[in-house]
Scaffold this active site. Structure first.
Site, PDB file in Angstrom:
ATOM      1  N   TYR A 145     -70.496 -34.064 -34.320  1.00  0.00           N
ATOM      2  CA  TYR A 145     -69.291 -33.922 -35.182  1.00  0.00           C
ATOM      3  C   TYR A 145     -68.174 -33.810 -33.553  1.00  0.00           C
ATOM      4  O   TYR A 145     -68.254 -33.665 -33.053  1.00  0.00           O
ATOM      5  CB  TYR A 145     -69.185 -32.701 -35.859  1.00  0.00           C
ATOM      6  N   ARG A 162     -39.640 -70.967 -27.097  1.00  0.00           N
ATOM      7  CA  ARG A 162     -39.934 -69.553 -27.739  1.00  0.00           C
ATOM      8  C   ARG A 162     -41.027 -69.246 -26.976  1.00  0.00           C
ATOM      9  O   ARG A 162     -42.029 -69.651 -26.448  1.00  0.00           O
ATOM     10  CB  ARG A 162     -40.327 -69.397 -28.994  1.00  0.00           C
ATOM     11  N   ARG A 196     -47.407 -64.915 -39.195  1.00  0.00           N
ATOM     12  CA  ARG A 196     -48.143 -64.013 -38.576  1.00  0.00           C
ATOM     13  C   ARG A 196     -48.593 -62.804 -39.459  1.00  0.00           C
ATOM     14  O   ARG A 196     -47.908 -62.532 -40.435  1.00  0.00           O
ATOM     15  CB  ARG A 196     -47.488 -63.693 -37.295  1.00  0.00           C
ATOM     16  N   GLY A 214     -66.380 -29.054 -24.236  1.00  0.00           N
ATOM     17  CA  GLY A 214     -64.918 -28.597 -24.218  1.00  0.00           C
ATOM     18  C   GLY A 214     -64.452 -29.406 -23.083  1.00  0.00           C
ATOM     19  O   GLY A 214     -64.227 -29.323 -21.787  1.00  0.00           O
ATOM     20  N   LYS A 253     -48.326 -66.897 -31.851  1.00  0.00           N
ATOM     21  CA  LYS A 253     -47.563 -67.937 -32.368  1.00  0.00           C
ATOM     22  C   LYS A 253     -47.883 -69.139 -32.275  1.00  0.00           C
ATOM     23  O   LYS A 253     -47.957 -69.800 -33.463  1.00  0.00           O
ATOM     24  CB  LYS A 253     -46.012 -67.700 -31.860  1.00  0.00           C
ATOM     25  N   SER A 267     -70.953 -27.400 -27.678  1.00  0.00           N
ATOM     26  CA  SER A 267     -69.570 -27.970 -28.046  1.00  0.00           C
ATOM     27  C   SER A 267     -69.135 -28.398 -26.659  1.00  0.00           C
ATOM     28  O   SER A 267     -68.886 -27.404 -25.660  1.00  0.00           O
ATOM     29  CB  SER A 267     -69.001 -27.116 -28.832  1.00  0.00           C
ATOM     30  N   GLY A 283     -38.344 -59.110 -30.455  1.00  0.00           N
ATOM     31  CA  GLY A 283     -37.034 -59.059 -29.745  1.00  0.00           C
ATOM     32  C   GLY A 283     -37.227 -58.954 -28.204  1.00  0.00           C
ATOM     33  O   GLY A 283     -36.356 -58.977 -27.314  1.00  0.00           O
ATOM     34  N   HIS A 307     -33.636 -55.940 -36.637  1.00  0.00           N
ATOM     35  CA  HIS A 307     -34.291 -55.298 -35.629  1.00  0.00           C
ATOM     36  C   HIS A 307     -34.532 -53.859 -35.982  1.00  0.00           C
ATOM     37  O   HIS A 307     -35.667 -53.267 -35.648  1.00  0.00           O
ATOM     38  CB  HIS A 307     -33.582 -55.231 -34.287  1.00  0.00           C
TER      39      HIS A 307
HETATM   40  C1  PEP Z   1     -61.648 -27.111 -23.910  1.00  0.00           C
HETATM   41  O1  PEP Z   1     -61.889 -26.489 -22.891  1.00  0.00           O
HETATM   42  O2  PEP Z   1     -62.110 -28.513 -24.112  1.00  0.00           O
HETATM   43  C2  PEP Z   1     -61.613 -26.013 -25.138  1.00  0.00           C
HETATM   44  C3  PEP Z   1     -61.683 -26.825 -26.151  1.00  0.00           C
HETATM   45  O3  PEP Z   1     -61.340 -24.989 -24.928  1.00  0.00           O
HETATM   46  P1  PEP Z   1     -59.895 -24.390 -24.337  1.00  0.00           P
HETATM   47  O4  PEP Z   1     -58.686 -25.562 -24.494  1.00  0.00           O
HETATM   48  O5  PEP Z   1     -59.319 -23.618 -25.074  1.00  0.00           O
HETATM   49  O6  PEP Z   1     -60.007 -24.325 -22.841  1.00  0.00           O
END
Ligand code: PEP
Ligand code: MG
Length: 888
Positions: free
Chosen positions: A864, A96, A352, A779, A26, A777, A105, A468
């Protein structure tokens, strides 16, 4: 010497819009408006650093603050030609709060500060309106006692109501100057009685009291709750804005209002706002009097018989429109403004960035790009990915039978059904009991925030589009119908009546925040159509982002939804989820409980056609897009029969004694199943499982290729690998099976074999493991569990406390712990790529749908992210924002 105070107004402005962290949103924007030459009542901001100092030094101020405040008051006196506390020409102030980001609020305002028995007389003389002066005085005492002295406003209201009754007055406007004088006297008596000290008459004492109250309110529970809900750090602090008063309540040539430069509900480029003639600021937002429209077009659309500002005060309207254009062009953003007209002169009190619905946000971003105000990058960056699901809210299905009770204002889009509750606490309790609720209030206040969060939707009887309830619900993305005047709420009894029909707590109603309708009972809903502006932003996001977005899906319905949301592949198909369907679980139990390989193979033979059918469907849906299928992963206990009935059922199929089966199940019992015989360990123990699954995958692939000619590409993923040798064992089975299926079917399909990196050892030994993996990948669910040593299943019991105590800012299972878990991701990525520079690497833990974690994945350089279907649009947008942010 540290500068604690910044003046704005006249030619003395010291701050600007870039100083938001120091001056609060403000204060910084008031300074900017003053620099732009707009009509801003002069004033000064006490910085957020003072707030931080206040709390780090036992609630005391810096030594030099007092002197700086005095000089600032003098500056305001010079600009206005008035003197604070003066008996002839007194300067009156408003005080204020103003944090870096607006916290609606959160902290109350004190107006008319500087009034006492002497200055009120001067105000009466100067304004020529004694009634107005004493009305202002009593408002000031009431506000000050409420906000600063912590007295119960109810008592002040009682005095007023009693007085009116005694003197046969109905409306406040019936009261004369003498009436207000008498009420002022009663108010002051009340203060003396309650506090055993008189109401402060010294203007500076009043000023310091109000300043202290603002700083104190930074730590009140509702402010803390708001900060927690919005990830606002405690140490940001608030600034205090002290500003010369202007009066919108000095007569019929006065007004006060709020406006948005574009429609905050649907984003249309038209000035949108409300005002009240002869009123003071808070009257508009409080929703007590029904406000008038600013433009003639809006008045006509609303079919209102109250004149618009455009009609009532044409020159003011023209000036205001010019100010709006100037501010929107300057900030290149839709603005939310507060203004006051004092005796025919326009004053700007605030500007704002305006809060808006997601629909409006998309339209405004797309329009502003077309208008040349902002770039595509800016347009994409302005959409909050976390709020995108507002758009994905259900609406009432066309053709649904509606028992419409009444119609209020369409304050926040989306439709919701739920059991009626009348208090925020009930909303929270019922939600915790698994109920969906609609919170019904006469009007909401900041105390209701937790209940609004718990509710599916909010219905209020009073208040306008800027009330509100409307503002907060829009911010939360919750459906809201506001100002439904025919809803009569009896909070104490827990009932409401609408047009003669009564409802009690627990009855089901539906609200439609898009149309304003309030409907009896449950109503059929439909999923939204995501097209138009949404598509445009998504298209830009897709052009800008580097990360690909896949989905975690295993059912055809999920796969279809994910494709609709723009998924570019499946990053994780958890095959075990397919094991629970229908009576498959019996065959799965048979397999697990089998004593011999032969028995196990017999059970697996039953599962093979079912799995093959699943994969065939998925391949057909996905076409050429990549599909990562993970072999069986979860802890055994998830499949074991538990009840007597379940044991009997499996025993009958297996033709064994239920007692023997129970014993076998006991043998398989684990103390720490999450760290037990799961993932690739299961596959090492029972290679037949891997063989059956690989066969199902490859036979499905061969079948689809043969029938459709689509070159499907299965990616077979091995879970919970910690050592290269584990991967090698499973991989050999997969390769052998692929060879067998190729020669049996005569189809030369392609495939890859990769692994999850979800154990610290796997991340550390990634270089070695990469020798056997064609992809990785991460996990991060298991990686978080095993890095922290925090059980995924039991974390909730203490993680909340950790967050409360500031040990963790966010739940590490929601947003990746960049320092620890993230470090392992980095290591795994780098070591994997060092051996195999072309290796595809992604993430499929829940973090793949979390905007902050997505930004992290982009920084690391992953190919990805993969997330649940409904988060795919969120991930696409977050990935684009990550690219924009990380490359700049
Ligand atoms: C993980 O462990 O991140 C995963 C994708 O496998 P899950 O959640 O099935 O154990
Ligand atoms: Mg896992």
């Amino acid at each position: 010497m540290t500068k604690w105070v910044y003046v704005f107004g006249g030619d003395k402005t010291e701050g600007d819009a870039s100083m938001r962290n120091l001056l609060g949103g403000k204060g910084a924007n008031l300074a900017e408006m003053a620099l732009l030459g707009l009509p801003v009542p002069p004033g000064f901001s006490i910085t957020t650093q003072v707030c931080t100092h206040y709390y780090s030094s036992g609630q005391t101020y810096p030594d030099t603050l007092q002197g700086q405040v005095l000089s600032a008051v003098q500056a305001v006196e010079e600009i206005t030609g008035k003197v604070f506390g003066d008996a002839e020409n007194p300067l009156l102030l408003s005080v204020r709060s103003g944090a870096r980001v607006s916290m609606p609020g959160m902290m109350d305002t004190v107006l008319n500060l500087g009034l006492n028995d002497t200055t009120v007389e001067a105000l009466a003389r100067k304004s020529g309106d004694e009634r107005f002066a004493y009305d202002s005085y009593r408002r000031f005492i009431q506000m000050y006692c409420d906000v600063v002295m912590g007295l119960d406003v109810g008592e002040f209201e009682d005095i007023l109501e009693d007085y009116k009754e005694e003197h046969d007055h109905v409306l406040d406007t019936d009261l004369s100057a003498d009436d207000w004088k008498a009420i002022v006297a009663s108010y002051k008596e009340l203060v003396e009685e309650e506090l055993e000290e008189p109401f402060p008459s010294d203007p500076y004492e009043q000023l310091w009291g109000a300043v202290g109250a603002v700083f104190k309110s930074w730590m009140v529970p509702r402010a803390r709750t708001y900060r927690k809900l919005h990830d606002i750090p405690e140490d940001w602090g608030t600034a205090v804005n002290v500003q010369a008063m202007v009066f919108g309540n000095m007569g019929e040539d006065c007004a006060t209002g709020v406006a948005f430069t574009r429609n905050p509900s649907n984003g249309e480029k038209s000035l949108y706002g409300e005002f009240l003639v002869n009123a003071q600021g808070e009257d508009v937002v409080a929703g007590i009097r029904t406000p008038q429209d600013i433009t003639e077009a809006a008045r006509e659309a609303a079919n209102s018989d109250k004149p618009s500002l455009e009609r009532l005060m044409p020159p003011i309207f023209d000036e205001f429109v010019a100010v709006c254009d100037k501010l929107e062009g300057h900030f290149r953003e839709m603005q939310d403004l507060e203004f006051t007209v004092e005796r025919g002169k326009l004053w700007m009190l605030q500007t704002r960035t305006g809060k808006r619905t997601m629909k409006a946000a998309l339209k405004i971003a797309v329009d502003m790009e077309a208008e040349g105000l902002i770039s595509k990058e800016e347009a994409v960056s302005r959409i909050d990915p976390a709020a995108l699901d507002q758009l994905l809210h259900p609406t009432i299905a066309p053709g649904a039978e509606l028992d419409v009770l009444t119609t209020g204002l369409p304050a926040s889009p989306g439709a919701a059904s739920g059991a009626v509750v009348f208090t925020a606490d009930d909303a929270e309790t019922e939600k915790a009991n698994g109920e969906k609720v609609v919170l019904v209030r006469i009007e909401t206040s900041p105390e209701d925030i937790h209940g609004m969060h718990a509710a599916e939707g909010i219905l209020t009887a009073r208040g306008g589009m800027t009330s509100h309830a409307a503002v907060v619900a829009r911010g939360m993305g919750k459906p809201c119908v506001a100002g439904a005047g025919s809803v009569r709420v009896d909070t104490l009894r827990g009932t409401m009546s609408i047009e003669g029909r009564s409802f009690k707590k627990g009855d089901i109603i539906t609200i439609d925040g898009g149309s304003g309708q309030v409907i009896a009972g449950q109503v059929a809903m439909q999923q939204p159509d995501i097209s138009g502006d949404f598509q445009k932003i998504m298209q830009w996001a897709d052009e800008l982002r580097r990360l690909q977005v896949r989905t975690n899906a295993e059912t055809p319905a999920d796969v279809k939804a994910a494709l609709g949301f723009g998924a570019e592949g499946i990053g994780l198909c958890r095959t075990e989820h397919m094991f629970f369907e229908g009576d498959r679980i019996i065959a799965v139990r048979e397999m697990i409980l089998a004593d011999t390989e032969n028995d196990r193979r017999a059970a697996l033979a039953k599962l093979l056609p079912m799995q093959r059918k699943d994969f065939t469907e998925i391949f057909e849906l996905m076409g050429e897009l990549p599909v990562t299928i993970r072999l069986l992963d979860p802890p055994l206990h998830e499949f074991l029969p538990k009840t007597d009935a379940e044991i009997a059922e499996v025993a009958a199929v297996m033709k064994v004694d239920p007692e023997d089966l129970r014993e076998r199940a006991m043998e398989l019992h684990e103390f720490n199943p999450m760290l037990g015989n799961r993932g690739c360990r299961l596959l090492v123990s029972f290679p037949e499982i891997a063989e059956m699954q690989a066969r199902a995958i490859f036979e499905a692939a061969a079948d689809v290729i043969k029938r459709t000619g689509t070159p499907v590409l299965p990616e077979v993923m091995v879970p919970l690998v910690g050592m290269k040798k584990e991967l090698d064992i499973v991989r050999d089975i997969v390769v052998r099976t692929a060879d067998a299926v190729r020669s049996e079917t005569g189809v030369a399909f392609d495939y890859t074999v990769g692994t999850m990196i979800e154990l610290p050892r796997a991340a550390l030994r990634a270089e070695e493991i990469a020798g056997s993996a064609q992809f990785f990948s991460f996990g991060t669910n298991d990686l978080t569990q095993t890095t922290y040593g925090i059980s995924r299943d039991d974390a909730a019991s203490f993680l909340g406390r950790y967050q409360e105590k500031g040990l963790m800012e966010k739940d590490p299972f929601v947003s990746i712990d960049e320092d620890g878990v993230g470090e392992l991701v980095r290591i795994g990525f780098e070591r994997g790529r060092s051996i195999n520079p072309a290796m595809k690497i992604g993430i499929c833990g829940e973090h793949g749908g979390d905007p902050a974690s997505i930004s992290f994945c982009d920084k690391v350089g992953l190919d990805y992210v993969s997330c649940s279907p409904f988060r795919v649009p969120v991930a696409r947008l977050a990935a684009a924002q990550a690219t924009i942010k990380n490359r700049s």
